[in-house]
Design an enzyme around this catalytic site. Sequence first.
Site, PDB file in Angstrom:
ATOM      1  N   GLU A  50       0.816  -1.222   0.000  1.00  0.00           N
ATOM      2  CA  GLU A  50       0.000   0.000   0.000  1.00  0.00           C
ATOM      3  C   GLU A  50       0.847   1.269   0.000  1.00  0.00           C
ATOM      4  O   GLU A  50       0.402   2.308  -0.476  1.00  0.00           O
ATOM      5  CB  GLU A  50      -0.962   0.004   1.191  1.00  0.00           C
ATOM      6  CG  GLU A  50      -2.106  -1.001   1.057  1.00  0.00           C
ATOM      7  CD  GLU A  50      -1.769  -2.394   1.592  1.00  0.00           C
ATOM      8  OE1 GLU A  50      -0.582  -2.658   1.876  1.00  0.00           O
ATOM      9  OE2 GLU A  50      -2.706  -3.209   1.734  1.00  0.00           O
ATOM     10  N   PHE A 112     -11.479  -7.803  13.485  1.00  0.00           N
ATOM     11  CA  PHE A 112     -10.378  -8.222  12.606  1.00  0.00           C
ATOM     12  C   PHE A 112     -10.055  -7.103  11.610  1.00  0.00           C
ATOM     13  O   PHE A 112     -10.947  -6.558  10.972  1.00  0.00           O
ATOM     14  CB  PHE A 112     -10.760  -9.506  11.863  1.00  0.00           C
ATOM     15  CG  PHE A 112      -9.711  -9.943  10.879  1.00  0.00           C
ATOM     16  CD1 PHE A 112      -8.449 -10.332  11.316  1.00  0.00           C
ATOM     17  CD2 PHE A 112      -9.969  -9.937   9.518  1.00  0.00           C
ATOM     18  CE1 PHE A 112      -7.473 -10.717  10.415  1.00  0.00           C
ATOM     19  CE2 PHE A 112      -8.999 -10.327   8.606  1.00  0.00           C
ATOM     20  CZ  PHE A 112      -7.742 -10.713   9.059  1.00  0.00           C
ATOM     21  N   GLN A 113      -8.795  -6.780  11.501  1.00  0.00           N
ATOM     22  CA  GLN A 113      -8.297  -5.712  10.617  1.00  0.00           C
ATOM     23  C   GLN A 113      -8.958  -4.372  10.905  1.00  0.00           C
ATOM     24  O   GLN A 113      -9.186  -3.574  10.004  1.00  0.00           O
ATOM     25  CB  GLN A 113      -8.439  -6.104   9.137  1.00  0.00           C
ATOM     26  CG  GLN A 113      -7.516  -7.268   8.765  1.00  0.00           C
ATOM     27  CD  GLN A 113      -7.323  -7.456   7.285  1.00  0.00           C
ATOM     28  OE1 GLN A 113      -8.225  -7.209   6.495  1.00  0.00           O
ATOM     29  NE2 GLN A 113      -6.140  -7.927   6.894  1.00  0.00           N
ATOM     30  N   LYS A 162     -17.543  -1.197   5.760  1.00  0.00           N
ATOM     31  CA  LYS A 162     -17.942  -2.144   4.717  1.00  0.00           C
ATOM     32  C   LYS A 162     -19.460  -2.174   4.490  1.00  0.00           C
ATOM     33  O   LYS A 162     -19.922  -2.218   3.346  1.00  0.00           O
ATOM     34  CB  LYS A 162     -17.443  -3.544   5.087  1.00  0.00           C
ATOM     35  CG  LYS A 162     -17.679  -4.559   3.968  1.00  0.00           C
ATOM     36  CD  LYS A 162     -17.031  -5.896   4.277  1.00  0.00           C
ATOM     37  CE  LYS A 162     -17.184  -6.842   3.093  1.00  0.00           C
ATOM     38  NZ  LYS A 162     -16.536  -8.138   3.345  1.00  0.00           N
ATOM     39  N   MET A 477      24.049   9.526   2.304  1.00  0.00           N
ATOM     40  CA  MET A 477      23.928  10.769   3.068  1.00  0.00           C
ATOM     41  C   MET A 477      24.174  10.522   4.551  1.00  0.00           C
ATOM     42  O   MET A 477      24.773  11.353   5.234  1.00  0.00           O
ATOM     43  CB  MET A 477      22.536  11.386   2.830  1.00  0.00           C
ATOM     44  CG  MET A 477      22.403  12.810   3.340  1.00  0.00           C
ATOM     45  SD  MET A 477      23.614  13.919   2.582  1.00  0.00           S
ATOM     46  CE  MET A 477      22.692  14.536   1.177  1.00  0.00           C
TER      47      MET A 477
END
Lengths: 564, 162
Positions: A50, A112-113, A162, A477
């Site tokens: 993602e 969940f999630q 959802k 760097m």
Amino acid sequence: MELTGAEIIIECLKAEGIDHVFGYPGGAVLHIYDALYKQDEVKHILVRHEQGATHAADGYARSTGKAGVVLVTSGPGATNAVTGIATAYMDSIPMVVITGQVPKPLIGNDAFQEVDSVGITRPVVKHNFLIKDVRQIATTFKKAFHVATTGRPGPVVIDIPKDITAAKTRFSYPANLKMRSYCPVNNGHSGQIKRALDLILSAQRPMIYTGGGVILSNGSDELRRFVGKLGYPITQTLMGLGAFPASNPLSLGMLGMHGTYEANMAMHHCDVLLAIGARFDDRVTGDIKKFCPTAKIVHIDIDPSSISKNVKVDIPIVGDVKHVLSQLNHQLAKTQKQLDESALKNWWVQIEEWRSQDCLKYDRDSAIIKPQFVLEALHKITEGNAFVTSDVGQHQMFTAQYYGFDEPRRWINSGGLGTMGFGLPAAMGVQLAHPDETVVCITGESSIQMCIQELATCKQYGLPLKIINLNNGYMGMVRQWQEFFYEKRYAMSTMDGIPDFVALAESYGHVGLRVVKPEDVQPALEKAFAITDQLVFIDFITTQEENVYPMVPAGGGLNEMILV
Amino acid sequence: MKHIISILLENEAGALSRVAGLFSARGYNIESLTVAPTDDASLSRMTLVTRGTEDIVEQICKQLNKLVDVVKLVDLTGDTYVERELMLIKVHAEDQVRDEVKRLVDIFHGQIIDVTDTSYTLEVTGDSEKIDALLQALTKITILEVVRSGRLGIARGEKAFC
């Protein structure tokens, strides 16, 4: 006819003219993916992580000026997106991120999630929404795109449970929108414009300092007209490069920590500073107490909170850079006031003396490949016309210094947040937005490994990127700072276990090249750019301990540079 | 210096945390904060007390204004205004202490709003200095519990904020 929430989301995207969505499916967004599946106007690009989706949407947005759109699932989908959202936020990039959420009745139950996406993203978005009713979807999307793309742009997150995406209602997209609490100002105050122009014209040692705001407002033409008419020196920040052509003699290059000697010295000694769409970032100012000690400052910015935040300014102008610059141009055409030509001539004599230091010189006869040399060769072969993305570190600074951008929206990099892993996915977004243009990603062996999984996305969608990997075996760097400030104790900045990038690229189905000798740089680039239908990954083995010069050390003033 | 800032914001879930989050993220301090819906149910009115130099308070106001949920704000400190705070306080009160507490409450124009054999619960309103003064006066008495509302402010004169 009634539509489901998921179908309404797709209709909203169509209404906003969105052609690409970058995302990754998961449980909470399955209804939305089903609705995507049933149409072909909005194309979905499947990334491999993602973070890649947000950077790709970001690259899309930076190169087009349109909002980038991201679709991810709840929980880890949303948290993985956070780095990319923060990256866009720091550089004021318009983006709309749709995050799935667990069904409304489960919110707060540690389902969940489940994660509090609105809470987690709140400090790194311009605004965010949690939709609680299917009837709110259309107006929320309208608001989200409006907020993301107007004023000082920025990312907006829309969190959708959802069950809301399955619920049904009638769809109509609002034609216009009024938000009582959000009304950005575009035009500058006319009195301030006049005062500013008087001061600018009275300057003996003027300096113009511009930033990403010029690019965000599409104010390049107005800027060129204004600067061209005045004949004043101009320096641009990392985010502003390309708004004014690097090849124009009025341009002194980039300023700040790794800015040119002439730009930084001119900043330090100017008597009138005109800052346009720039925010006096610490990487630009160095020690604030030593910043532009003799200058009266005019500051144009659309965000009132950017004005006098770090540096007190004398004449602030709140407004959109494009609008304000055209107001200034208009005023300049009318004014009777004359420039102090002789003072300006003396000032340029002084500037040319600084410029003659040739602060970007390097060893062109090195037996080992110099990163600067690769970038100059790249500029030549692409005729300075490529879209160039970068990751973060030395290679990013070298690109800013040596690639000479002449056009806006061609230089795509993470300036504010400094996100390693940005370059490759951002390049994907740029290539999808500009399928016929040359898109190059400049990276290093450390940065590229942070989002290297996106090589698979490039294969899936046939994106013919050219990846220039400046491989010095160090987090360059970090190593440079350790050399300068930690007596060369290279703690954890050595990159061991570097993969065989050529084999890796090939395993994804791309072309891999390795270049170890300076004389092979040009031929390898020619070969790579002759391949227009495939991604080419070129692994340049460069000098290991190269430093980026000039450098203003932390706590130094802009006149206190370390030169090569 | 102390500043009392009045804010009108959308009465939306999360609006308060945007304001509170802004203060913690940017390292500003909140001395007190009160918020409740106004006569217009779609708006909340917040009174926020903070401290800082003029530059910091200017930044605070600009940053607050930038929040999409903020409709309007005013720094009341720049003009004359009325400030009030409410305190509820439960004290241990037995024997001769009961009379003393009663006297103090009268002096401060407060009220006793709950009574048991061993305790009083008092209610006082006023500006913060008055509330502090009452607390000071009660130091010899055993305080069981203190609840302060935080300050509310409104500008003097006929001009209305919303």
